[in-house]
Design an enzyme around this catalytic site. Structure first.
Site, short mmCIF file in Angstrom:
data_model
loop_
_atom_site.label_atom_id
_atom_site.label_comp_id
_atom_site.label_asym_id
_atom_site.label_seq_id
_atom_site.Cartn_x
_atom_site.Cartn_y
_atom_site.Cartn_z
CG ASP A 31 -1.88 0.94 0.89
OD1 ASP A 31 -1.83 2.25 1.55
OD2 ASP A 31 -2.58 1.03 0.73
CG ASN A 34 -4.24 11.34 -6.39
OD1 ASN A 34 -3.70 11.07 -6.92
ND2 ASN A 34 -5.92 9.79 -5.71
CG ASP A 74 -3.97 8.20 -12.88
OD1 ASP A 74 -4.63 8.28 -13.64
OD2 ASP A 74 -4.32 7.50 -11.89
CD GLU A 83 -4.35 3.91 -1.39
OE1 GLU A 83 -5.13 3.94 -2.39
OE2 GLU A 83 -4.68 4.30 -0.91
#
Length: 974
Positions: free
Chosen positions: A854, A862, A871, A897
């Site tokens: 993770d 973000n 991305d 993620e």
């Protein structure tokens, strides 16, 4: 009929058997007093009112808002949560019969809580201050103000004022009686309101002139008032004064507890309790934060809560009580304790001698200055004398004529007297730091040394055995005397042991307690408790039997209880088990510093209680009450956070698609020993088994798959008399559109229809072309060569079309297995591959590890740089993973993620090494994305899953990932 307090206990799930109250037979000094101020989380030190809610919370009203207490921490309700209460202050609290709560502000009226929701229900008239609020037995709310009393019901507000017969318009306090009757204390007398009838009570009815600041109607119908001139009770239609011994002070709070004790809060003298024992006081000298008391409350567990000008206090039962300098001792360091023939307890220590009568401490130095000498030992005689062995001044003897001294001039061997006993023949034996003395009438005989030993005889403790011999405990071991000689009883190994205590058990065995453990002397033979047992390794001071087959040992490491039969067995057989029950803080005695080397340092009094000398005072407890079971506390879910935002429970029933994290905060509402509560929880739909959480009061779950879940949590207390009570919250995580069954079924149907349409269309085209070619054959034979060319061209087109269809089929198969963003395996391929790997591992007995990776704080990326950069980070991480994870290992995108690594043939240690290499590469090298200095790290959970199924394999790895996150992120946890 059960008392109202018992009904409240039943409503909270405690049952009638748990209608507890503070023991009226115990002195106040034997209860534990705890206090909370602003330093511990109160919004303000001025606690005006206290109530207990239907869930079990303690609510405190203060100048800076209301505080809700769960036993560990306060949650504040001020203007930030109740914006209509503009200054934030809360003056009074009322608990409603329907389980709701009313918070009353002097200037802004009433705020009502019901089912966790708050509303502003009534506003005070401009210029009029709200002073009191209650709910009567018929469910009507009454509000007392400076301009009269308001009754609020379905018909609207009804005001009672001087015009209706009230003695004064200022309504200071109210209390509800039966059948809707309400009693009101005003600035000039009291009033009884029954329906629309008002009856005033004043000086003609026995009340003192002026304010009646406190009204109390008990469940049995008795009416009491508190005034500036004491307490008055209604007798018929007149009031009579009570408690003439009460100091002349304003009474600000009244309470009758379940044991029938009357508690009185005052403005300047703290709290008083009136029982058959008389009137007792709890003041600032005893630890109360302020002598100005505003409110009193008895909770369902029997604790007494006190609201003062200086904070919130709680008085509760405790297994261990202590008498210290705060209760009247001259010094906290206690050396010896004895009980005289009248049942009074004598306490000796560094500050002299004191006596406890009816729970009250009397310092003897107040009447006999010599009783203030540092005292090491005590001896009460049958003739009423009390002998006091001092540290440097010999012996002081107190009798009816006064106090006399015994020293070296009377034949005493030394001035430091550590032990005294009265033998069967009436002789007094005194052990000193300079020898042993026997006093018989006016005759004194002393031994300063043991024959053959040049050292002074230092006697710490004395014991007369049932065979008549006197045993002496010394720093060099055990000695004995028969009155004619003094001799040592050396241990078999010849080692010297510093003896602190001696005890003869019911079998006639002598137990020696010393600096290095425990020894038994039986019929002249020594037997030590083996060092394999704890008691055989550390210092012991005293041994007291409780009459129930147990021995209570005061040690350098706290208080220990052991069954005497087990102790005898363990001495006879070093391999035999020996179960020790230790008692520590919460409540306990491990924090007490027990004393030895003076006698008696422990004893059992005639009432069955055990007393111990310590550096924190005289400790007392009842062995029979030590294992009294308690009720399991109510468990509540206090808060729910969804993706970091606090969410109401009703709004947390349906979670939006893509919810990343849900966190639950919970508490067990116990006010007896909140620090001893432990928790366990589970999430049905994710984990069917209970997870032990220790004292942690929150848990979070991340990236839950779409579906239905139920969170359950229980608060646990050791030795609880009933099953733990479960709090739960059911919720559903909704899927994304593309994850729903309906969407997937629709896509499948659409693809099938498109394929059918394409097939029919292509079939029609081929048939039409065949017809055309046939016509050309028949009609244009002269163009055979051209037709052949056309047919050859058609074959080439057909082959091309077939190639295109095969390429499209390959592309569709690739898309079905591959994540479009990262190029790694998608979740479907992960599930298929992991399932196959599990079957292979179980069939071949090979290792199989699963890792979940993770990205830490991905939301920050973000939020700060946008989803496009996010991305790019995902693609960069995937590139690093592909470089390290090669077939037959498999890597895929687990969701969001998170990535998953299926590692067949790898044990956990190998998987940990691979994952650590991945983690360190990302931390040190990062990815080819400019994050402007933001550190990129990952957390990894690794689990051995060869023997698990698909669901539990993911769950096992996810738990490890959860541990890695909770441990601080940027780490690998297996």
């Amino acid at each position: 009929m059960l008392p109202l307090a018992c009904l409240l206990a039943g409503a909270l799930g405690l049952g009638a058997s748990q209608c507890l109250a503070l023991d009226a037979s115990k002195p106040l000094a034997e209860f534990s007093l705890s206090t909370w101020t602003r330093a511990e989380g109160l919004p303000h030190g001025f606690v005006i009112d206290i109530k207990q809610s239907s869930e079990g919370y303690i609510w405190a009203a203060t100048w800076s808002g209301a505080a809700r207490f769960n036993g560990r921490e306060f949650e504040i309700f001020d203007q930030s949560k109740l914006p209509w209460n503009e200054d934030g202050s809360v003056w009074k609290i009322a608990r409603l019969n329907d389980g709701g709560l009313l918070l009353a502000s002097q200037r802004f009226g009433l705020s009502r809580q019901r089912d966790g929701q708050w509303s502003h229900t009534w506003r005070t008239e401009p210029g009029s201050l709200l002073l009191s609020v209650i709910e009567d037995s018929l469910g009507r709310v009454w509000v007392g103000t400076r301009d009269g009393v308001f009754r609020l019901d379905a018909k609207g507000p009804r005001k009672f004022s001087i015009a209706d017969g009230m003695p004064d318009g200022t309504s200071l306090s109210m209390s509800a009686g039966a059948h809707g009757v309400v009693w009101v204390g005003t600035a000039d007398g009291a009033a009884r309101i029954d329906g629309e009838k008002v009856k005033a009570y004043g000086t003609a009815e026995g009340l003192p002139p002026g304010e009646i600041g406190m009204m109390l109607v008990t469940p049995d119908g008795m009416v009491r008032v508190g005034s500036k001139r004491g307490v008055f009770r209604l007798d018929g239609e007149s009031f009579v004064a009570e408690l003439p011994a009460l100091p002349s002070d304003e009474v600000s709070a009244l309470l009758v507890d379940r044991a029938g004790a009357l508690w009185i809060g005052t403005v300047g003298h703290g709290v008083f309790r009136a029982t058959d024992r008389g009137l007792e006081q709890l003041s600032v000298d005893h630890g109360l934060p302020s002598a100005h008391v505003n409110s009193l409350l008895e909770d369902v567990q029997g604790n007494l809560w006190i609201g003062t000008h200086g904070g919130l206090s709680q008085l509760r039962e405790t297994r261990f009580a202590s008498y210290s300098s705060a209760d009247g001792l001259s010094n906290d360091f206690v050396r010896a304790l004895v009980e005289d023939r009248a049942g009074e307890l004598w306490i000796a220590g560094n500050g002299g001698v004191a006596r406890i009568r009816d729970g009250r401490i009397e310092r003897l130095a107040d009447s006999h200055p010599d009783a203030g000498l540092s005292t090491l030992s005590l001896l009460p005689r049958d003739n009423g004398e009390v002998w006091m062995g001092t540290y440097r001044d010999g012996v002081r003897v107190l009798d009816a004529q006064g106090m006399r001294a015994i020293g070296r001039s009377q034949g005493l061997a030394g001035e430091e007297v550590r032990s005294m006993i009265e033998a069967d023949d009436g002789a007094i034996w005194l052990g000193t730091a300079s020898g042993l003395t026997r006093l018989q009438g006016e005759t004194a005989q002393s031994w300063e040394r043991i024959e053959g030993d040049s050292r002074l005889l230092y006697v710490r403790t004395l014991l007369q055995h049932s065979d008549g011999r006197i045993f002496l405990g010394t720093p060099e071991g055990l000695a004995w005397t028969d009155g004619a000689q003094v001799a040592r009883l050396p241990l078999p190994d010849g080692n010297a042991v510093s003896v602190f205590g001696l005890h003869e058990c019911e079998h006639g065995n002598v137990w020696m307690l010393g600096s290095g453990g425990l020894w038994r002397l039986r019929e002249g033979d020594w037997d030590p408790l083996d060092a394999s047992h704890e008691l055989g390794r550390f210092a012991l001071f005293g041994m007291v039997p409780d009459g129930q087959g147990n021995d209570w040992l005061s040690t350098a490491r706290g208080l220990v209880r052991v069954t005497h039969a087990d102790l005898e067995r363990a001495v006879d057989d070093p391999g035999a088990p020996l179960e020790l029950v230790r008692y520590g803080d919460g409540p306990g005695s491990e924090g007490f510093s027990f004393n030895g080397g003076s006698t008696p340092s422990s004893l059992r009094t005639r009432d069955g209680r055990i007393w111990l000398a310590s550096g924190q005072g005289a400790i007392v407890f009842d062995p029979a009450a030590m294992e009294t079971p308690v009720a399991s506390p109510p468990t509540v879910i206090e808060r729910i956070h969804v993706d970091g935002a606090e969410t109401e429970a009703s709004a947390a029933n349906q979670l939006a698609p893509g919810t990343r994290r849900i966190e639950f905060g919970y508490a067990g509402l116990s006010f007896l020993a909140p620090d001893s509560i432990r928790y366990r929880h589970r999430l049905l739909g994710f984990d069917e088994t209970w997870n032990e959480a220790g004292d942690a009061t929150s848990v979070s779950y991340t990236n839950l798959a779409p579906g239905a879940y139920r969170f359950e949590v229980e608060a646990l207390i050791a030795g609880a008399m009933d099953a733990p009570r479960t709090a739960s919250h059911a919720f559903r995580v909704r899927p994304h559109l593309h994850e729903s069954i309906e969407f997937r079924a629709g896509v499948a149907v659409l693809l099938a229809l498109l394929g059918l349409v394409w097939f029919r269309r292509r079939t029609r085209e081929l048939r039409h072309r065949a017809a055309e070619l046939q016509a050309v054959v028949h009609e244009r034979t002269r163009e055979l060569t051209l037709r052949g060319d056309r047919l050859e061209q058609a074959d080439r087109e057909k082959a091309t079309l077939i190639d295109q269809l095969e390429a499209q089929s390959t592309l569709l198969a690739r898309h079905a297995q591959e994540d479009g963003l990262t190029g790694l395996a998608n979740r479907r391929e992960l599930d298929r591959s992991l399932g196959a790997a599990l079957q292979q591992a179980q069939a071949t007995q090979q290792s199989l590890s699963l890792a979940l990776v993770d990205i830490d704080h991905f939301k920050r990326i973000n939020d700060r740089f946008g989803h496009g950069v996010g991305d790019d980070v995902l693609r960069g991480i995937a590139k690093v993973i592909r470089s390290l994870v090669q077939p037959p290992l498999l890597a895929g995108r687990y969701g969001g993620e998170e990535f998953a690594l299926v590692l067949p043939g790898m044990q956990v240690s190998e998987a940990m090494a691979l994952c650590e290499a991945l983690r360190s590469h990302i931390e040190e090298a990062g990815v080819d994305v400019d994050l402007e200095g933001l550190r990129l790290t990952v957390s990894v959970g690794v689990a051995e899953v060869a023997e698990l199924d698909l669901k539990t394999a993911y769950a096992a790895a996810d738990k490890c990932l959860y541990l890695a996150k909770n441990a601080g992120r940027n780490r690998v946890v297996s």
